[in-house]
Write an enzyme that holds these catalytic residues in place. Structure first.
Site, PDB file in Angstrom:
ATOM      1  N   LYS A  14     -69.190 -12.464 -45.476  1.00  0.00           N
ATOM      2  CA  LYS A  14     -69.028 -13.868 -45.856  1.00  0.00           C
ATOM      3  C   LYS A  14     -67.806 -14.044 -46.752  1.00  0.00           C
ATOM      4  O   LYS A  14     -67.048 -15.003 -46.604  1.00  0.00           O
ATOM      5  CB  LYS A  14     -70.309 -14.372 -46.547  1.00  0.00           C
ATOM      6  CG  LYS A  14     -71.462 -14.508 -45.565  1.00  0.00           C
ATOM      7  CD  LYS A  14     -72.820 -14.673 -46.227  1.00  0.00           C
ATOM      8  CE  LYS A  14     -73.913 -14.614 -45.157  1.00  0.00           C
ATOM      9  NZ  LYS A  14     -75.267 -14.702 -45.711  1.00  0.00           N
ATOM     10  N   GLN A  58     -78.054 -14.809 -51.432  1.00  0.00           N
ATOM     11  CA  GLN A  58     -78.349 -13.908 -50.321  1.00  0.00           C
ATOM     12  C   GLN A  58     -79.793 -13.416 -50.429  1.00  0.00           C
ATOM     13  O   GLN A  58     -80.175 -12.815 -51.437  1.00  0.00           O
ATOM     14  CB  GLN A  58     -77.373 -12.721 -50.325  1.00  0.00           C
ATOM     15  CG  GLN A  58     -77.559 -11.774 -49.153  1.00  0.00           C
ATOM     16  CD  GLN A  58     -77.197 -12.421 -47.817  1.00  0.00           C
ATOM     17  OE1 GLN A  58     -76.157 -13.040 -47.668  1.00  0.00           O
ATOM     18  NE2 GLN A  58     -78.074 -12.282 -46.841  1.00  0.00           N
ATOM     19  N   ASP A  81     -76.909 -23.021 -46.982  1.00  0.00           N
ATOM     20  CA  ASP A  81     -77.843 -22.308 -46.111  1.00  0.00           C
ATOM     21  C   ASP A  81     -78.842 -23.282 -45.465  1.00  0.00           C
ATOM     22  O   ASP A  81     -79.537 -22.925 -44.520  1.00  0.00           O
ATOM     23  CB  ASP A  81     -78.641 -21.277 -46.934  1.00  0.00           C
ATOM     24  CG  ASP A  81     -78.168 -19.849 -46.701  1.00  0.00           C
ATOM     25  OD1 ASP A  81     -77.491 -19.615 -45.677  1.00  0.00           O
ATOM     26  OD2 ASP A  81     -78.487 -18.975 -47.526  1.00  0.00           O
TER      27      ASP A  81
END
Ligand code: NAD
Length: 245
Positions: A14, A58, A81
């Site tokens: 990422k 994460q 997200d």
């Protein structure tokens, strides 16, 4: 947080994608023993930080951290997200800014391959909040007829064999075999499983499946890179939503 090796790979990918796109990013690699309050304080700081458009924690977080509390702490406008309940609800009603990256990547693959979902039998195997459920909703918004299968589904092969578009998000290596797939079906393999020999494999047994499928995604190299690409897209969208430059 912590030392999860898969998470470290995902975060690195990422970061790299941000660099390639010219998106400014900050990484906080917090030690395993960080308290929930410390993590929440960091999220609060980033929520308020004007040069930050998007925040991603994460997952998975260590066992002493409550995942739900952490997700709920992220400003929904910065939730790239799309896991915050506000964004989940917006996806449900079909009026959303962000879509969870993996299901969004699957939809992009379908679209870019010139496949029209309208009226198709779509079967999603897996009902997680991050993949299965939002995937089903996006296929529904694209006018597919959607069936969601899960660990308690009876006669799974009968269901998967009826699919024109089959999305596997189970987390079991080579779980979907060729004889569970309809001739010519579009097969999208979300699974990323590491075998004992360290090799990556999907939830679909590629060798038997590719003989029957009309189109199929590989693992690695299929849905995975799309997930990262969709994160970049959500981040740009977040900059627009937040008015960040
Ligand atoms: P999860 O463990 O949260 O959910 C798995 C789902 O599979 C559950 O809903 C469960 O009901 C279903 N399931 C389990 N056993 C089953 C069975 N025998 N028959 C039918 N259904 C069954 O997993 P997840 O987070 O949704 O991830 C699924 C897979 O996708 C994993 O391999 C994960 O690593 C991968 N993944 C990939 C990406 C990507 O970027 N490509 C992103 C997220 C997850």
């Amino acid at each position: 947080m912590g030392e999860d090796p898969a998470s470290q790979v995902y975060v690195r990918n990422k970061e790299r994608a941000c660099e390639e796109c010219g998106i400014y990013s900050e990484k906080y690699a917090l030690p395993e023993e960080t308290t929930q309050d410390e993590l929440l304080a960091l999220i609060d700081k980033l929520n308020k930080q004007e040069n930050i458009s998007g925040i991603l924690v994460q997952l998975p977080v260590p066992a002493h951290i409550d995942e739900k509390t952490v997700i709920n702490a992220i400003d929904p406008k910065k939730d790239v997200d799309a896991f915050h309940p506000v964004n989940v609800g917006k996806i449900m009603v079909g009026n959303y800014d962000f879509v969870p990256c993996t299901p969004a990547g699957v939809m992009e693959l379908i679209k870019e391959s010139g496949i029209d979902v309208t009226g198709k039998e779509c079967v999603v195997v897996g009902r997680s909040n991050i993949v299965g459920k939002p995937q089903a909703m996006l296929l529904l918004h694209s006018n597919g007829t959607v069936t969601i299968c899960h660990s308690k589904t009876k006669d799974l092969a009968e269901k998967t064999k009826a699919a024109d578009i089959l999305v596997a998000a189970v987390g079991i290596p080579n779980f979907i075999k060729g004889d569970m797939i309809k001739e010519g079906a579009v097969v999208i393999d979300v699974g990323i499983n590491r075998l004992e020999n360290k090799k990556l494999c999907g939830d679909v047994e590629f060798e038997s499946a590719e003989k029957v499928a009309g189109a199929i995604t590989p693992v690695p190299g299929g849905v995975g890179p799309m997930t990262v690409a969709m994160l970049m897209k959500n981040t740009v969208r977040a900059a627009v939503v937040n008015g960040t430059k």
